[in-house]
Every structure is written in C-alpha cells, then in structure tokens.
Scaffold this active site. Structure first.
Site, mmCIF file in Angstrom:
data_model
loop_
_atom_site.group_PDB
_atom_site.id
_atom_site.type_symbol
_atom_site.label_atom_id
_atom_site.label_comp_id
_atom_site.label_asym_id
_atom_site.label_seq_id
_atom_site.Cartn_x
_atom_site.Cartn_y
_atom_site.Cartn_z
ATOM 1 N N ASP A 107 0.863 -1.170 0.000
ATOM 2 C CA ASP A 107 0.000 0.000 0.000
ATOM 3 C C ASP A 107 0.903 1.225 0.000
ATOM 4 O O ASP A 107 1.798 1.333 0.853
ATOM 5 C CB ASP A 107 -0.870 0.046 1.262
ATOM 6 C CG ASP A 107 -1.969 -0.996 1.276
ATOM 7 O OD1 ASP A 107 -1.965 -1.887 0.408
ATOM 8 O OD2 ASP A 107 -2.827 -0.921 2.178
ATOM 9 N N SER A 247 7.692 4.981 5.518
ATOM 10 C CA SER A 247 8.876 4.408 4.896
ATOM 11 C C SER A 247 8.681 4.343 3.391
ATOM 12 O O SER A 247 7.628 4.697 2.885
ATOM 13 C CB SER A 247 9.154 3.014 5.467
ATOM 14 O OG SER A 247 9.233 3.058 6.879
#
Length: 287
Positions: A107, A247
């Site tokens: 995602d 991240s």
C-alpha cells in the site's frame, strides 16, 4: 499531490506536513532534527514502541488517522509496534496472479520515473543517483535507461510488503545512514534518500528480469524487517515489513522489461503520486 486510480485528487496528513515544514524550514527545526535523527534516539524510540507503555497511543492514532479497522486483524496488541505491523484480514489485499502483470508490493503512493543516461532520476525537488542508493556503481549501470518506481508509505498505510513475482533473490545488503523523513516536503532541504538507512536485494524474477528492491527507513525508523536471506520466492508471499513510521520502497527495472499502466505514468509526468494497494496491477511485462 496525490491521485487515486479513478483520478480523484486527495490531500493527506496536513498536520504532519505542517510540522515537517517547520522542522526542515527553520534553523531551530533543523537543529532539533539533528537530535531526533541520532541513532541513540531512534533506538530509544524503537524500544518504547515495542513496550506495553506505548499501547495508549494506538486508540488515538486510529482515531486521528481514520484507519478502517475492519480491514485488519484487530486483537489485544502488546505494543504500538504490534499494532503498526498488524495484518490484513483474508481477502482484503487480493494479489493479481496473472504472471505478466506487474503488481505493487505494498500500500503506498507511487511515482514512476525513467532512469536517464546518467543514471539519475528526480524525486520531487531532488535528484537521486542509482549508484548512491546502492553504493554499487557496477550494479547501477545495469539499470541505465530502465525504470525507477518509488512507493512512499505514510504512517497510516499497511506496512507489510510482498514479492512482485516468483524467482530467486540474492542476500540482503544493508547500508547504514542518518535517518530522515521520506515525506516529499523534506526534499526542499535535504537529499533524503542518500541520508537514510536502507536494505536492498537483487531479485531474479520469472517475468520481469533482474529487479532491485530497496527498502528505505524513515525518521525514527531503525528497523527494516526482511524475512529471508538468499532464497527462492513466490509472487504474493510476504517479503517483510517496516516498524514504526512512514517508509519507502524503491524498485529498479532494466530497460525494456516493463510497461507502467498509463494512468500511473501520466500522473507521474504531471507531478502526482498515485494511490496503489498491495498486490494490485500497476503495469505489464514487456514480452
């Protein structure tokens, strides 16, 4: 700016963006960043997020981030990191199994770039060298005139990622660095990806050739958790996860190996990131 696959323009994490502008846009903020990104601070933050003391943060985070908990396996989490690395319910992230379909590993908000003749690509307001990312100029040369895909995860995204195809991978190569946020606002002041810790591997895939996948840590994220060393893998198997924080995954493809879906390519050329989901088709193999 961000677009969904149906063309809707969305804006996310306004409060986070405002904070980051203050941190990276002022002298005092940059001084504070020197402290926040120190390894000892990152390790202390990680230890706290692993402890039961962090549990009270979970409910507030769910509320402020608007997370749809019906998609996830919700239980009595032992810590914030336990919640952060939560798993999705069966069927919530179906993986496209057509062998020649290129899928998203996670995602994220995706941007696609063509790697130019100098092995440089642009990420918002910063230029990034493939050789800098890998600290391996010979390996970087293999991806000249290929493609670079940037998958940027925000804190409310699902933080596990999968293999995009079946094949065999090399060992993981870890490169230490100074931890900074991956939010695009930060790129106005720092070349973020050169300063972050990262871990990469070369994957010899069945349908897309030799692909480099690099996981990049963000501010106060000291752990990139890859499950396997050198091994065989299958499309859709979980490759690893990030703990605590936003991240990024960077993927490199060789010349003439893939064709990115038109909407993603056009969005990227227009300066938009595209919202993609774990296992979703984002392109095709060039046969």
């Amino acid at each position: 700016m961000i677009k969904t696959r149906n063309g809707e323009i969305i804006v996310t994490n306004e409060k986070q963006n405002s904070l980051l502008k203050s941190l990276y846009g002022t002298f005092g903020g940059r001084c504070l960043l020197k402290l926040l990104t120190a390894p000892v601070v990152s390790k202390a933050a990680g230890a706290f997020m692993d402890s039961p003391l962090s549990k009270p943060l979970i409910r507030r985070f769910i509320r402020t981030s608007g997370i749809d908990t019906s998609q996830y396996v919700m239980c009595d989490f032992h810590s914030y990191n336990d919640f952060f690395t939560r798993t999705v319910r069966e069927g919530c992230r179906p993986v496209d199994t057509v062998p020649t379909h290129l899928i998203s590993p996670c995602d994220s908000k995706l941007t696609a770039y063509k790697i130019d003749s100098g092995s440089l690509f642009r990420i918002k307001d910063s230029y990034y060298s493939v050789a800098d990312l890998l600290k391996n100029r010979r390996l970087a040369e293999k991806y000249k005139d290929g493609y670079c895909l940037i998958f940027r995860l925000e804190v409310d995204d699902y933080h596990r990622y999968c293999y995009i195809d079946s094949g065999r991978k090399s060992r993981n190569v870890f490169i230490g660095g100074e931890l900074h946020t991956v939010n695009p606002i930060a790129l106005e002041h720092y070349n973020i990806y050169k300063r972050n810790c990262r871990e990469f591997t070369v994957m010899r895939t069945d349908n897309f050739g030799d692909v480099v996948q690099a996981e990049v840590g963000a501010m106060m994220v000291g752990r990139i958790c890859n499950h396997h060393g050198e091994c065989h893998f299958r499309r859709g198997d979980e490759k690893g996860m990030f703990e605590f924080g936003g991240s990024t995954i960077v993927m490199l493809f060789q010349k003439d190996s893939i064709r990115i879906d038109d909407d993603i390519w056009e969005n990227s050329r227009s300066g938009y990131e595209t919202v993609v989901k774990y296992g979703e088709k984002i392109g095709n193999a060039v046969l």
